[in-house]
Design a protein around this motif. Structure first.
Motif, PDB file in Angstrom:
ATOM      1  N   LEU A   1       0.848  -1.236   0.019  1.00 18.80           N
ATOM      2  CA  LEU A   1       0.104   0.048   0.003  1.00 18.80           C
ATOM      3  C   LEU A   1       0.874   1.335   0.020  1.00 18.80           C
ATOM      4  CD1 LEU A   1      -2.827   1.171  -0.051  1.00 18.80           C
ATOM      5  CD2 LEU A   1      -2.833   0.995   2.557  1.00 18.80           C
ATOM      6  N   ALA A   2       1.865   1.167   0.649  1.00 16.51           N
ATOM      7  CA  ALA A   2       2.784   2.516   0.781  1.00 16.51           C
ATOM      8  C   ALA A   2       3.444   2.684  -0.455  1.00 16.51           C
ATOM      9  CB  ALA A   2       3.882   2.125   1.943  1.00 16.51           C
ATOM     10  N   ARG A   3       3.898   1.749  -1.254  1.00 17.84           N
ATOM     11  CA  ARG A   3       4.365   1.835  -2.533  1.00 17.84           C
ATOM     12  C   ARG A   3       3.213   2.398  -3.383  1.00 17.84           C
ATOM     13  NH1 ARG A   3       9.358  -0.467  -2.887  1.00 17.84           N
ATOM     14  NH2 ARG A   3       9.995  -1.782  -1.009  1.00 17.84           N
ATOM     15  N   GLY A   4       2.075   1.891  -3.519  1.00 13.47           N
ATOM     16  CA  GLY A   4       1.073   2.457  -4.356  1.00 13.47           C
ATOM     17  C   GLY A   4       0.590   3.787  -4.130  1.00 13.47           C
ATOM     18  N   LEU A   5       0.596   4.262  -2.688  1.00  6.58           N
ATOM     19  CA  LEU A   5       0.256   5.570  -2.384  1.00  6.58           C
ATOM     20  C   LEU A   5       1.249   6.529  -2.745  1.00  6.58           C
ATOM     21  CD1 LEU A   5      -1.339   4.916   1.169  1.00  6.58           C
ATOM     22  CD2 LEU A   5      -2.529   5.588  -0.653  1.00  6.58           C
ATOM     23  N   ARG A   6       2.491   6.049  -2.539  1.00  4.48           N
ATOM     24  CA  ARG A   6       3.507   6.785  -3.217  1.00  4.48           C
ATOM     25  C   ARG A   6       3.459   7.136  -4.684  1.00  4.48           C
ATOM     26  NH1 ARG A   6       9.739   5.031  -2.070  1.00  4.48           N
ATOM     27  NH2 ARG A   6       8.930   3.137  -3.402  1.00  4.48           N
TER      28      ARG A   6
ATOM     29  N   ARG B   1       2.639  10.841  -5.619  1.00  4.91           N
ATOM     30  CA  ARG B   1       3.999  11.481  -6.057  1.00  4.91           C
ATOM     31  C   ARG B   1       4.173  11.474  -7.589  1.00  4.91           C
ATOM     32  NH1 ARG B   1       2.712  13.680  -2.378  1.00  4.91           N
ATOM     33  NH2 ARG B   1       3.332  13.990  -0.334  1.00  4.91           N
ATOM     34  N   GLU B   2       3.770  10.365  -8.213  1.00  4.85           N
ATOM     35  CA  GLU B   2       3.991  10.105  -9.580  1.00  4.85           C
ATOM     36  C   GLU B   2       3.008  10.215 -10.473  1.00  4.85           C
ATOM     37  OE1 GLU B   2       6.003   6.428  -9.272  1.00  4.85           O
ATOM     38  OE2 GLU B   2       7.075   7.085  -7.718  1.00  4.85           O
ATOM     39  N   GLY B   3       1.611  10.351 -10.146  1.00  3.51           N
ATOM     40  CA  GLY B   3       0.487  10.332 -10.769  1.00  3.51           C
ATOM     41  C   GLY B   3       0.178   8.875 -11.221  1.00  3.51           C
TER      42      GLY B   3
END
Length: 388
Positions: free
Chosen positions: A308-313, A317-319
């Motif tokens: 989830l953290a990678r997905g939210l980032r 942050r990257e759209g």
């Protein structure tokens, strides 16, 4: 009082605290809401060993020094069949991978400290936490603080990390999730005692029932005893507990000590699919419950938080919404794999000892399965790979 943040995390167990620390490292703003007090959260005793993959999560996010310092790996298991010890070297069979001995309450204390010292926003004793507008683009979460002031937090996403009985999954409309459940039909009594820890995690398989002993520090142990479903604590006095542990572990000289906690563990399983509803993401026990056998629960929570953290980032942050859209599918592959392993191991450990629940034929099958771990290199490596 109205405020805004990118992510609201509900719950400060291993799932919520891991996610909070990872988001802080990712530069994503978040606030954690916890209904209990800080002493309660930090002192609550729960089992848990970090697997190699879970430890790698903290290493990859630069949290090893604060979270894993002083912990050690123990790649050896002891399995006593009718009192006879046999040793299984997980690390040797899994190419050096082994779990770290990190009791869950130690992990929680370290994660709280790391998050707060890094400037994180963690609000204890948050009452009446309620998510709103989860199916829209602008959800909010309200709660009442200790002074009775109601807060409203606008956010982009909500992470439900508040366990099986929490408010997060309860906020999902009926029918939006498919749920799967399974009851093993057995009971477990767990006992925490100030008794010397075993050298290795220990499983006892005996006709009187399953038992286990795990370290909770050098001078404390967590014990497990198979019992009848629906048993009461009144039926399990200290004398009976030590008598059954000595019998099932095959150790007449088993060191005893003051028992500080007794409670029953529900041997049930639960999975919610998908692990998302709108802007709400379910993490850890809010999405799935697994039996303690195999030690997968805390590790699944850490794995969920990492995905989830990678997905939210990526989204914030990257759209890139792709990883977030794949969150549930990605996590559920691991969840179902762990559920199957836990069920397989539970059946083997219980049925190889006590013939009453499943019958004598199943008992012989389970013993053959157990024997194969010590006679077949392929079977041993497969088991070690799932345990590591």
């Amino acid at each position: 009082m109205r405020e805004s943040i990118e992510v609201v995390i509900i719950g400060s167990g291993p799932a919520g605290l891991t996610l909070a620390n990872l988001l802080r490292r990712a530069g994503v703003g978040c606030v954690v809401l916890e209904r209990q007090s800080r002493p309660y959260v930090e002192q609550r005793q729960r089992a848990g060993v970090l697997e190699h993959a879970a430890a790698r999560v903290f290493e990859e996010w630069g949290l090893a020094d604060s979270v894993l310092a002083g912990t050690h790996s123990d790649g050896m298991l002891e399995i006593r069949l009718d009192g006879q010890p046999r040793f299984f070297d997980v690390a040797a069979l899994a190419d050096g991978r082994a779990g770290r001995i990190v009791p869950q309450q130690v992990l929680v204390v370290r994660l709280v400290k790391s998050f707060l010292e890094g400037g994180g926003d963690l609000r204890f004793e948050a009452a009446e936490v309620t998510p709103h507008g989860l199916d829209g683009s602008s959800p909010t979460v309200t709660y009442r603080d200790t002074d009775g002031v109601v807060h409203e937090i606008a956010c982009s996403y909500v992470a439900g990390c508040d366990g099986f009985h929490g408010v997060s999954r309860a906020a999902v409309p009926e029918g939006a999730l498919t749920t799967y459940t399974y009851d093993h039909g057995i009971g477990w009594l767990t006992v925490l005692a100030d008794a010397p820890a075993p050298r290795h995690p220990l499983f006892g398989i005996h006709p009187a029932g399953f038992s286990a002993q795990f370290a909770r520090g050098p001078k404390a142990s967590r014990f497990y005893l198979e019992c009848a479903p629906g048993d009461s604590l009144d039926a399990w006095g200290d004398e009976r507990i030590w008598e059954q542990l000595r019998l099932r572990l095959g150790d007449a000289e088993l060191p005893t000590g003051p028992i500080t906690e007794k409670l029953f563990v529900e041997m049930r399983c639960f999975v919610a699919d998908p692990m998302r509803y709108g802007r709400l993401f379910l993490v850890g026990d809010a999405a799935h419950i697994i039996t303690p056998m195999g030690g997968k629960g805390m590790n699944l929570a850490v794995a969920d938080a990492d995905v989830l953290a990678r997905g939210l980032r990526a989204a914030l942050r990257e759209g890139d919404e792709g990883p977030l859209a794949a969150y549930s599918e990605t996590c559920l592959k691991r969840v179902w794999d762990s559920q199957e392993f836990s069920r397989w191991m539970s059946e083997m450990m219980h049925e190889a000892g006590n013939a009453a629940p499943a019958g004598a034929f199943r008992r012989q099958l389970a013993r053959a399965r157990l024997e194969r771990l010590f006679t077949s290199d392929a079977a041993a490596r497969a088991f070690a790979d799932l345990m590591a």
